[in-house]
Write a protein that holds these residues in place. Structure first.
Motif, short mmCIF file in Angstrom:
data_model
loop_
_atom_site.label_atom_id
_atom_site.label_comp_id
_atom_site.label_asym_id
_atom_site.label_seq_id
_atom_site.Cartn_x
_atom_site.Cartn_y
_atom_site.Cartn_z
N ALA A 256 9.59 4.40 -19.27
CA ALA A 256 10.73 5.64 -19.13
C ALA A 256 9.98 6.80 -19.79
CB ALA A 256 11.66 5.01 -19.90
N ASN A 257 8.96 6.62 -21.04
CA ASN A 257 8.45 7.56 -21.31
C ASN A 257 6.98 8.55 -20.31
OD1 ASN A 257 5.89 5.44 -21.04
ND2 ASN A 257 4.91 6.67 -22.46
N ASN A 258 7.27 7.77 -18.68
CA ASN A 258 5.69 8.44 -17.98
C ASN A 258 6.55 8.84 -16.86
OD1 ASN A 258 4.78 8.85 -15.60
ND2 ASN A 258 2.91 7.52 -16.83
N PRO A 259 7.47 10.59 -17.10
CA PRO A 259 8.13 11.56 -16.32
C PRO A 259 7.16 11.15 -14.68
CG PRO A 259 6.03 12.97 -17.09
CD PRO A 259 6.12 11.66 -17.86
N TYR A 260 6.33 10.73 -14.34
CA TYR A 260 5.29 10.93 -12.84
C TYR A 260 5.99 9.85 -12.51
CZ TYR A 260 2.88 14.42 -14.43
OH TYR A 260 1.86 15.44 -14.48
N ILE A 261 5.80 8.46 -13.18
CA ILE A 261 6.05 7.11 -12.43
C ILE A 261 8.41 7.09 -12.23
CG2 ILE A 261 5.99 3.97 -13.18
CD1 ILE A 261 3.82 4.82 -14.50
N VAL A 262 8.72 7.61 -13.27
CA VAL A 262 10.00 7.63 -13.13
C VAL A 262 10.62 8.44 -11.71
CG1 VAL A 262 12.54 8.87 -14.53
CG2 VAL A 262 10.49 7.65 -15.59
N PHE A 263 9.87 9.21 -11.83
CA PHE A 263 10.36 10.46 -10.05
C PHE A 263 9.76 9.39 -9.41
CE2 PHE A 263 7.82 12.37 -6.88
CZ PHE A 263 8.72 12.90 -6.64
N SER A 264 8.03 8.92 -8.50
CA SER A 264 8.28 8.18 -7.85
C SER A 264 9.19 7.18 -7.40
CB SER A 264 6.69 7.30 -7.97
OG SER A 264 6.32 6.39 -6.81
N SER A 265 9.42 6.11 -8.99
CA SER A 265 10.45 5.46 -8.78
C SER A 265 12.04 5.78 -7.99
CB SER A 265 10.82 4.36 -10.01
OG SER A 265 9.61 3.80 -10.18
N ILE A 266 12.68 6.94 -9.33
CA ILE A 266 13.90 7.28 -8.19
C ILE A 266 13.79 7.05 -6.66
CG2 ILE A 266 15.68 9.42 -8.52
CD1 ILE A 266 14.74 9.20 -11.58
N TYR A 267 12.33 8.00 -6.06
CA TYR A 267 12.58 8.74 -4.48
C TYR A 267 12.60 7.56 -4.37
CZ TYR A 267 9.48 10.29 -1.38
OH TYR A 267 9.22 11.05 0.47
N ALA A 268 11.37 6.32 -4.47
CA ALA A 268 11.16 5.04 -3.63
C ALA A 268 12.51 4.69 -3.50
CB ALA A 268 9.99 4.50 -4.07
N THR A 269 13.55 4.59 -4.60
CA THR A 269 15.21 3.91 -4.47
C THR A 269 15.67 4.26 -3.54
OG1 THR A 269 14.61 3.11 -6.96
CG2 THR A 269 16.46 2.95 -5.79
N VAL A 270 15.63 5.84 -3.78
CA VAL A 270 16.48 6.61 -2.95
C VAL A 270 16.03 6.13 -1.66
CG1 VAL A 270 16.95 8.97 -1.38
CG2 VAL A 270 16.99 8.83 -4.32
N LEU A 271 15.28 5.60 -0.85
CA LEU A 271 14.20 5.53 0.49
C LEU A 271 15.04 4.25 0.53
CD1 LEU A 271 10.89 7.60 1.16
CD2 LEU A 271 13.31 7.99 1.47
N VAL A 272 14.63 3.10 -0.11
CA VAL A 272 15.36 2.12 0.09
C VAL A 272 17.08 2.05 0.83
CG1 VAL A 272 16.52 0.13 -1.15
CG2 VAL A 272 13.75 1.05 -2.11
N TRP A 273 17.48 2.47 -0.12
CA TRP A 273 19.31 3.09 0.62
C TRP A 273 19.16 4.44 1.74
CZ3 TRP A 273 21.92 -1.29 -1.32
CH2 TRP A 273 21.55 -1.76 -2.05
#
Length: 313
Positions: A256-273
């Motif tokens: 959670a302290n890494n904004p890059y990983i948070v961004f990547s995970s949110i992006y990937a989750t959006v595409l999952v759905w």
């Protein structure tokens, strides 16, 4: 590696996408990830691990798709389809040139790099080869009747995504480290945000999740053939999406302290759905390139810092 379309009714455009566009587009992911790892951890970019990762990616994916399309090659030769024969010829040139570049980069790399390529990328090169026969005569069947099946790495039940994650995530890092290992990781510019273990774990999870998304794309075909992918084993695309969402959420919580990983995970989750088994194949490349976008975001942030530093002088 993504499961190729083995239909014998591919159009020349679809065939070109499978044999040329797809391997090249996915190799951009290896280009960005290997470059990003080099810069973020070691503070430099060496062309050798980058070229090794890119050429290995093209070679592994290209070979998988080339052999999957063997029926199309036979069809093109029998019918004298010049357009399709040209596509296969270009695909062969792409594979041979990638192999040549890989060998060239390896000859200028330490012996440990050869070992890392063999350990992590070796399985990808024989991904869909029949390695050996297994099985035997079933009970109650005549002695002359045998039930043997060919063992192929990508047909190991439920492990395809994990293997791809390890190959692309861990493999890329260890290739980079084998070349730049003599440099201290403290030379990296953002070790307050990034560290080697964090990048490896995130990359492995990200690559594995994309591999599952590729299986979602091929769900109907894999279900008919009973290919033991995770969506087929779960018997549901929806359950698979829930599983992927949980994995991405756990990644966000863990880093959670890494904004890059948070961004990547949110992006990937959006595409999952957003994507499902009926979505166009080309859109799934957006899923694969979540790390590419993250690497670009990191590069822009670094450039902005350097510019601000220059302006302050």
């Amino acid at each position: 590696m993504p499961h190729a379309n083995t239909s014998t009714t591919l159009t020349p455009r679809e065939l070109r996408s499978e044999l040329l566009t797809h391997p090249l587009m996915l190799s951009v992911g290896s280009l960005s990830l290997s470059t990003f790892m080099s810069r973020a951890i070691y503070g430099v970019v060496d062309w050798r691990p980058v070229l090794i990762c890119v050429s290995s990616d093209i070679l592994a994916i290209g070979m998988d798709h080339y052999f999957d399309q063997a029926p199309m090659l036979t069809h093109a030769l029998k019918t004298g389809n010049a357009q399709m024969r040209t596509i296969f010829r270009k695909a062969k040139v792409l594979l041979l040139s990638s192999a040549s570049l890989l060998i060239f980069a390896l000859t200028l790399s330490p012996p440990s790099t050869w070992a890392m390529v063999s350990i992590f990328f070796g399985p990808a090169f024989v991904w869909d080869f029949n390695l050996f026969m297994m099985g035997g005569r079933q009970r109650g069947s005549p002695k002359t009747t045998t039930q043997k099946k060919a063992f192929r790495i990508k047909r190991i039940p439920g492990t395809k995504a994990l293997l791809i994650g390890v190959i692309r995530g861990c493999g890329t890092f260890y290739i980079v480290r084998s070349v730049l290992g003599e440099l201290s990781s403290s030379q990296g510019h953002n070790l307050d945000v990034w560290n080697p273990s964090q990048i490896v774990i995130w990359s492995t999870i990200n690559r594995a999740c994309h591999a599952v998304m590729a299986d979602v794309r091929d769900f109907h075909e894999d279900w008919v053939k009973q290919v033991p992918t995770i969506p087929v084993l779960l018997k549901s695309v929806f359950r698979t999406k829930v599983l992927l969402t949980v994995m991405h959420l756990l990644t966000m919580v863990l880093y959670a302290n890494n904004p890059y990983i948070v961004f990547s995970s949110i992006y990937a989750t959006v595409l999952v759905w957003y994507l499902d088994e009926s979505s166009p194949r080309g859109l799934y490349r957006l899923s694969f390139h979540s790390q590419t976008l993250t690497a670009l975001l990191y590069a822009f942030a670094e450039a902005a810092k350097q510019y601000s530093l220059y302006q302050s002088i």
